[in-house]
Design an enzyme around this catalytic site. Structure first.
Site, PDB file in Angstrom:
ATOM      1  N   SER A   1       1.017   1.115   9.683  1.00 20.24           N
ATOM      2  CA  SER A   1       1.428   0.493   8.418  1.00 20.24           C
ATOM      3  C   SER A   1       0.703   1.074   7.212  1.00 20.24           C
ATOM      4  CB  SER A   1       1.189  -1.022   8.473  1.00 20.24           C
ATOM      5  OG  SER A   1      -0.160  -1.314   8.813  1.00 20.24           O
TER       6      SER A   1
ATOM      7  N   HIS B   1      -3.208  -4.250   2.753  1.00 15.85           N
ATOM      8  CA  HIS B   1      -2.560  -2.949   2.914  1.00 15.85           C
ATOM      9  C   HIS B   1      -2.510  -2.199   1.587  1.00 15.85           C
ATOM     10  CE1 HIS B   1      -1.246  -4.502   6.786  1.00 15.85           C
ATOM     11  NE2 HIS B   1      -0.839  -3.284   7.097  1.00 15.85           N
TER      12      HIS B   1
END
Length: 289
Positions: free
Chosen positions: A39, A271
């Site tokens: 990711s 993230h």
């Protein structure tokens, strides 16, 4: 990270689609670029999200896509997928609403550039950290409850797991060279999540003493990736730790990393955001000369 799959289920309707220590390697015109990774490569919730499959949360503005545009590659294949670990390079990955093929399926003999960003999901390291540490802050806000939780009989179990991850990445690199023997191969490290000093519990809800431990875990992971590259002898490591100084999750408008709250129009929690992807793309391009 694995928790992205849970987030995806509640916000799929909001997604939109629009079609170190690294040393510089000789600059050339790359024709066939393949991106592999998890990711931190895919870019969950960074506009715009692709549909192939949607469950991979793969952005058209992740660092591989930015790099491909910068390099002007004739062909570009992005096989990165949120939640991927090293096993998903050679095995199918189940994702919400679909399946991602083994990422190695994209490699060809004429592939001449490969970027690989993997390792944080192996043994559930990143998922364990973000899934466990915030809940432990309340028990000892100024202490090190998360570090204590993952230390068993004096051994940091996450660091022990990371050592094995490094060995797995060495095997992955051998697989890449076998399938694409002429390719320039870059292993991409992970950018800073925690600051070198200070805290920001509203953004990173970790106990004060666990910030240094979190940073140490990330440095351990990057060191394992660098060692895998050194053992391989034919790839190049792109170390994002130095250039991401001042861009950790606590850096406000300069942050490359989203904090604890997902923004479904910008980035998944913990993230990289679009600025972070741009920063990574710039470092990779610089490594390529």
């Amino acid at each position: 990270m694995r928790r992205v799959s849970i987030l995806l289920a509640s916000v799929l309707a909001l997604t939109l689609v629009v079609p170190g220590l690294a040393s510089a390697v000789p600059r050339q015109q790359f024709e066939h670029y393949v991106a592999l990774g998890d990711s931190y490569t895919a870019g969950p919730f960074i506009p715009w999200q692709r549909l192939d499959p949607l469950g991979c949360a793969r952005s058209t503005n992740n660092y591989p896509s930015m790099l491909a545009r910068e390099l002007g590659t004739r062909s570009f294949t992005d096989e990165s997928c949120s939640g991927a670990d090293t096993t998903h390079l050679t095995q199918r990955q189940q994702v919400p609403l679909g399946v991602n093929a083994p990422q190695f399926d994209a490699l060809r003999p004429d592939t001449d550039l490969v970027t690989l960003g993997i390792g944080g999901n192996d043994h559930g390291v990143f998922g364990d950290i973000v899934g466990v540490c915030p809940a432990l802050r309340g028990s000892d806000p100024t202490g090190t409850p998360c570090q204590d939780h993952f230390t068993v009989d004096g051994e940091d179990t996450l660091k022990a797991a990371i050592a094995d991850t490094g060995e797995r990445v060495t095997e992955v690199l051998a697989g890449i060279h076998e399938r694409s023997p002429q390719a320039t191969v870059l292993v991409i490290g992970y950018p800073r999540i925690a600051p070198p000093s200070g805290t920001c519990p509203a953004v990173l809800p970790f106990a004060d003493g666990d910030y240094a431990w979190l940073d140490d875990i990330e440095q351990t992971l990057n060191a394992a990736l660098a060692k895998a590259v050194a053992d391989d002898g034919a790839a190049t490591f792109v170390d994002l730790y130095p250039p991401s100084l001042g861009h950790d999750a606590c850096a406000g408008g300069d942050a490359w990393i989203q904090g604890q709250h997902t923004n479904p129009f910008a980035a998944a929690s913990y993230h990289p955001n679009r600025a972070g992807m741009a920063g990574v793309a710039a470092e990779v391009a610089a490594t390529l000369g």
